[in-house]
Design a protein around this motif. Structure first.
Motif, short mmCIF file in Angstrom:
data_model
loop_
_atom_site.label_atom_id
_atom_site.label_comp_id
_atom_site.label_asym_id
_atom_site.label_seq_id
_atom_site.Cartn_x
_atom_site.Cartn_y
_atom_site.Cartn_z
N ALA A 110 0.83 -1.21 0.00
CA ALA A 110 0.00 0.00 0.00
C ALA A 110 0.86 1.26 0.00
O ALA A 110 2.04 1.22 0.33
CB ALA A 110 -0.91 -0.01 1.22
N GLY A 111 0.24 2.36 -0.35
CA GLY A 111 0.92 3.66 -0.33
C GLY A 111 1.08 4.21 -1.72
O GLY A 111 0.95 3.49 -2.71
N PRO A 112 1.35 5.51 -1.79
CA PRO A 112 1.49 6.15 -3.11
C PRO A 112 2.73 5.64 -3.85
O PRO A 112 3.81 5.54 -3.27
CB PRO A 112 1.61 7.64 -2.78
CG PRO A 112 1.98 7.71 -1.35
CD PRO A 112 1.52 6.45 -0.69
N LYS A 113 2.53 5.29 -5.08
CA LYS A 113 3.61 4.79 -5.95
C LYS A 113 3.58 5.61 -7.23
O LYS A 113 3.21 5.13 -8.28
CB LYS A 113 3.40 3.31 -6.27
CG LYS A 113 3.16 2.41 -5.09
CD LYS A 113 4.46 1.99 -4.48
CE LYS A 113 4.26 0.86 -3.51
NZ LYS A 113 4.25 1.22 -2.13
N ASN A 114 3.97 6.87 -7.13
CA ASN A 114 3.84 7.77 -8.27
C ASN A 114 5.13 7.96 -9.07
O ASN A 114 5.20 8.80 -9.94
CB ASN A 114 3.28 9.12 -7.82
CG ASN A 114 4.07 9.70 -6.67
OD1 ASN A 114 5.13 9.19 -6.33
ND2 ASN A 114 3.56 10.75 -6.07
N LEU A 115 6.13 7.15 -8.77
CA LEU A 115 7.39 7.22 -9.51
C LEU A 115 7.44 6.03 -10.47
O LEU A 115 7.23 4.89 -10.06
CB LEU A 115 8.56 7.16 -8.52
CG LEU A 115 9.95 7.36 -9.08
CD1 LEU A 115 10.13 8.80 -9.54
CD2 LEU A 115 10.97 7.04 -8.00
N LEU A 116 7.72 6.30 -11.74
CA LEU A 116 7.85 5.23 -12.72
C LEU A 116 9.33 5.01 -13.02
O LEU A 116 10.07 5.96 -13.28
CB LEU A 116 7.14 5.59 -14.03
CG LEU A 116 5.63 5.52 -14.04
CD1 LEU A 116 5.09 5.95 -15.40
CD2 LEU A 116 5.14 4.13 -13.70
N ILE A 117 9.73 3.74 -12.95
CA ILE A 117 11.11 3.35 -13.24
C ILE A 117 11.07 2.42 -14.45
O ILE A 117 10.26 1.49 -14.51
CB ILE A 117 11.75 2.59 -12.04
CG1 ILE A 117 11.69 3.43 -10.77
CG2 ILE A 117 13.16 2.15 -12.38
CD1 ILE A 117 12.55 4.68 -10.79
N ARG A 118 11.94 2.67 -15.41
CA ARG A 118 12.02 1.83 -16.61
C ARG A 118 13.38 1.14 -16.62
O ARG A 118 14.42 1.79 -16.53
CB ARG A 118 11.85 2.67 -17.86
CG ARG A 118 11.88 1.85 -19.15
CD ARG A 118 11.66 2.72 -20.39
NE ARG A 118 10.40 3.43 -20.38
CZ ARG A 118 9.24 2.93 -20.77
NH1 ARG A 118 9.17 1.66 -21.17
NH2 ARG A 118 8.14 3.66 -20.75
N LEU A 119 13.35 -0.20 -16.72
CA LEU A 119 14.59 -0.98 -16.88
C LEU A 119 14.81 -1.15 -18.37
O LEU A 119 14.03 -1.81 -19.05
CB LEU A 119 14.47 -2.34 -16.19
CG LEU A 119 15.74 -3.15 -16.02
CD1 LEU A 119 15.53 -4.27 -15.03
CD2 LEU A 119 16.36 -3.64 -17.28
N GLU A 120 15.86 -0.50 -18.87
CA GLU A 120 16.21 -0.61 -20.29
C GLU A 120 17.22 -1.74 -20.43
O GLU A 120 18.34 -1.63 -19.93
CB GLU A 120 16.76 0.72 -20.80
CG GLU A 120 15.72 1.81 -20.75
CD GLU A 120 16.21 3.13 -21.29
OE1 GLU A 120 17.44 3.37 -21.29
OE2 GLU A 120 15.36 3.94 -21.70
N PRO A 121 16.84 -2.84 -21.07
CA PRO A 121 17.68 -4.04 -21.08
C PRO A 121 18.88 -3.97 -22.01
O PRO A 121 18.81 -3.40 -23.09
CB PRO A 121 16.72 -5.13 -21.53
CG PRO A 121 15.71 -4.41 -22.34
CD PRO A 121 15.57 -3.04 -21.75
N ASP A 122 19.98 -4.56 -21.53
CA ASP A 122 21.16 -4.82 -22.35
C ASP A 122 21.21 -6.29 -22.74
O ASP A 122 21.75 -6.63 -23.78
CB ASP A 122 22.45 -4.49 -21.58
CG ASP A 122 22.56 -3.03 -21.21
OD1 ASP A 122 22.10 -2.18 -21.99
OD2 ASP A 122 23.11 -2.74 -20.14
#
Length: 150
Positions: A110-122
């Motif tokens: 629970a809780g605010p999750k307003n950060l987006l993280i992108r894993l750019e694959p190698d």
């Protein structure tokens, strides 16, 4: 039979797409961390939603990270594992943020999750194999191991 089938990239992405969660592996403060995360595959990358003060958010400064999912197909007694390696970036572009807001990512915590993280694959690697019987890797020591507490 102990053959390992190495999976192609398309099959790896299909399996990652179908997995409900995976494990993000990163180094923070010279220590390894393994974090379960909900994810979505988006344009050949992985996206996570998190809080700004979380360890997942720290992945953007961690350098190379790994993401791993695995599974098991009971009807054919086959297991599989896929690993994605690359770098995480925080999504900041307005167009990407708006598009990311609609991605079906449903964090368990629970809780605010307003950060987006992108894993750019190698790298993307996967394998599939027949599950071994419980006694297949038994050694002579296996039969002599003490039972109970001594």
């Amino acid at each position: 039979m102990h053959e390992v089938e190495h999976l192609g990239t398309a099959e790896c992405w299909r399996l990652v797409r179908e997995a409900p969660y995976g494990r993000l592996v990163l180094w923070v403060d010279e220590r390894p961390h393994v974090l379960p995360v909900n994810h979505v595959v988006d344009h050949g990358s992985l996206v996570f939603r998190t809080a700004p003060d979380s360890l997942v958010a720290a992945a953007t400064a961690a350098g190379v990270v790994a993401f791993q999912v695995d599974g098991y197909t009971r009807d054919v007694d086959r297991a599989w594992s896929v690993t994605v390696k690359g770098r995480c970036i925080q999504v900041r572009n307005l167009h990407e943020l708006v598009a990311g807001a609609g991605l079906p990512i449903f964090p368990w915590q629970a809780g605010p999750k307003n950060l987006l993280i992108r894993l750019e694959p190698d790298e993307v690697h996967g394998r599939r194999f027949t599950r071994a019987a419980p006694t297949a890797s038994a050694s002579p020591l296996h039969r002599t191991w003490p039972s109970g507490l001594e």
